[in-house]
Design an enzyme around this catalytic site. Sequence first.
Site, mmCIF file in Angstrom:
data_model
loop_
_atom_site.group_PDB
_atom_site.id
_atom_site.type_symbol
_atom_site.label_atom_id
_atom_site.label_comp_id
_atom_site.label_asym_id
_atom_site.label_seq_id
_atom_site.Cartn_x
_atom_site.Cartn_y
_atom_site.Cartn_z
ATOM 1 N N ALA A 107 -19.482 32.860 -2.942
ATOM 2 C CA ALA A 107 -18.876 31.712 -3.615
ATOM 3 C C ALA A 107 -17.386 31.557 -3.302
ATOM 4 O O ALA A 107 -16.748 30.633 -3.808
ATOM 5 C CB ALA A 107 -19.097 31.831 -5.117
ATOM 6 N N GLU A 164 -7.605 47.261 -11.749
ATOM 7 C CA GLU A 164 -8.799 47.084 -10.902
ATOM 8 C C GLU A 164 -9.559 48.395 -10.725
ATOM 9 O O GLU A 164 -10.367 48.548 -9.810
ATOM 10 C CB GLU A 164 -8.386 46.501 -9.546
ATOM 11 C CG GLU A 164 -7.678 45.156 -9.653
ATOM 12 C CD GLU A 164 -8.605 43.939 -9.665
ATOM 13 O OE1 GLU A 164 -9.632 43.955 -8.967
ATOM 14 O OE2 GLU A 164 -8.292 42.969 -10.387
ATOM 15 N N HIS A 192 -7.055 45.541 -2.424
ATOM 16 C CA HIS A 192 -7.104 46.810 -3.169
ATOM 17 C C HIS A 192 -6.612 47.901 -2.223
ATOM 18 O O HIS A 192 -6.843 47.826 -1.015
ATOM 19 C CB HIS A 192 -8.540 47.180 -3.586
ATOM 20 C CG HIS A 192 -9.126 46.319 -4.656
ATOM 21 N ND1 HIS A 192 -10.411 45.833 -4.600
ATOM 22 C CD2 HIS A 192 -8.608 45.864 -5.824
ATOM 23 C CE1 HIS A 192 -10.666 45.130 -5.688
ATOM 24 N NE2 HIS A 192 -9.588 45.129 -6.447
ATOM 25 N N CYS A 231 -16.291 50.572 -1.835
ATOM 26 C CA CYS A 231 -16.254 49.639 -2.976
ATOM 27 C C CYS A 231 -17.513 49.758 -3.813
ATOM 28 O O CYS A 231 -17.508 49.493 -5.007
ATOM 29 C CB CYS A 231 -16.194 48.193 -2.505
ATOM 30 S SG CYS A 231 -14.754 47.764 -1.550
#
Length: 444
Positions: free
Chosen positions: A19, A174, A250, A368
């Site tokens: 998206a 995060e 990140h 991740c």
Amino acid sequence: MKQFEANFDGLVGPTHNYAGLSFGNVASQSHASHPSNPRAAAKQGLNKAKALADMGLVQGILAPQERPDVHTLRHLGFTGTDADVLQKAARQAPALLQVCASASSMWAANAATVSPSVDTHDGKVHFTPANLMNKLHRSIEPQTTGNILQAMFSDSHHFVHHQPLPAHPTFADEGAANHTRLCQAYDRAGVELFVFGHASTDHLRPKPQKYPARQTLEASQAIARLHRLDDDNTVFIQQNPAVIDQGVFHNDVIAVGNQNVLFFHEQAFWDADKKLAELRAKLEGPLHLVKVSSQQVSVQDAVSTYLFNTQIVTLPNGDMAIIAPTDCEENPAVKAYLDELLTLDTPIRQVHYFDVKQSMQNGGGPACLRLRVAMNDVELAAVNPHVMLDDRLFTRLNAWVDKHYRDRLTPQDLADPQLLIECRTALDELTQIMKLGSIYQFQR
Ligand code: SUG
């Protein structure tokens, strides 16, 4: 007591789609609106996790979240039946429907920050779910993340669960993507390296110009306090703002550590020499700084291949292995670097490549997809055993994916009320397979 590091991989949810929701994450932006393959995505992740279990590592699975998130859409004023809510959101605010349908909880490195009991003052394992407040679609994860973690690590003799930090830019957090624990051995106290993008209350520090910094110093410091760490076993280091502006959203896109190895790009950190000297002093004993120069691998190649979003794991025989995405193998400069790395005098002796392209196309590599929890065997025995990946769970989860997941999904499909029914049916069954109880709102 035996101490080791367990990996808990995020199971890709049935709404996995592209998206373009993450400004500053170049893969997410460049794949916006591409069709996705949720079934392949989930299987790629499961295969990677199972391969690590087969290498003799302790491997668990983190359940996905409830998406499309009709509850958040209702909170935002959409009314009627669940099908009405989806249709109205699709018509009036399609961007909000995408936000509420993202399967982004798959990136378990962003689920929480975890400190093992050997590091903390009270001798317990501490968890703080990340507030993920920098991105709207991720800011709706923390509550359920907390529920899932509590369902997995429920024994309060061993595990402490904190609330996510206040959802204000000062405390943007995060999770483990910006946190690396270094140690001489898993059973010895380590040094926790917190990497932040900017300091909200210190305007003199440099800032990225183009893309957002997603982690603040203030958030990292608060987590260190909550986890009962102190100055002796923490180092706070700033990310180089110039690399954030090149897509390093990140720190785990440009650096990864394991035990006494820190593998990083020379441009990763601000004020690197001073901070790495502090790390060396606090760690006591050997520290292998495996620094990759821009000449060897450009920041651009690091971002496109995720060379540093690899996992470095310690195998049962003591050797370290790198778990890399196949994208690294396909890039000649990066492949040459990894081939050379194995000939150098570091503890890293093997590289294993895995196809996790469905996740990579949204900016999520092998690292991740996993949340690390260093534990001893007594703590592991207190973990919900039904989340640990063995042959049986692997077979059951593959069959579950085959039964419930679509082969292809586009952003247009997100409003399909049938998709919502499919997702809830799947997740309800999953909570039974993994014995998680009623973690989802639709079950309450
Ligand atoms: O937060 N992508 C995730 C990727 C997270 C990667 N995690 C770590 N580096 N640890 C993010 O940017 C993209 C969703 C979309 O565009 O459809 C997304 O959320």
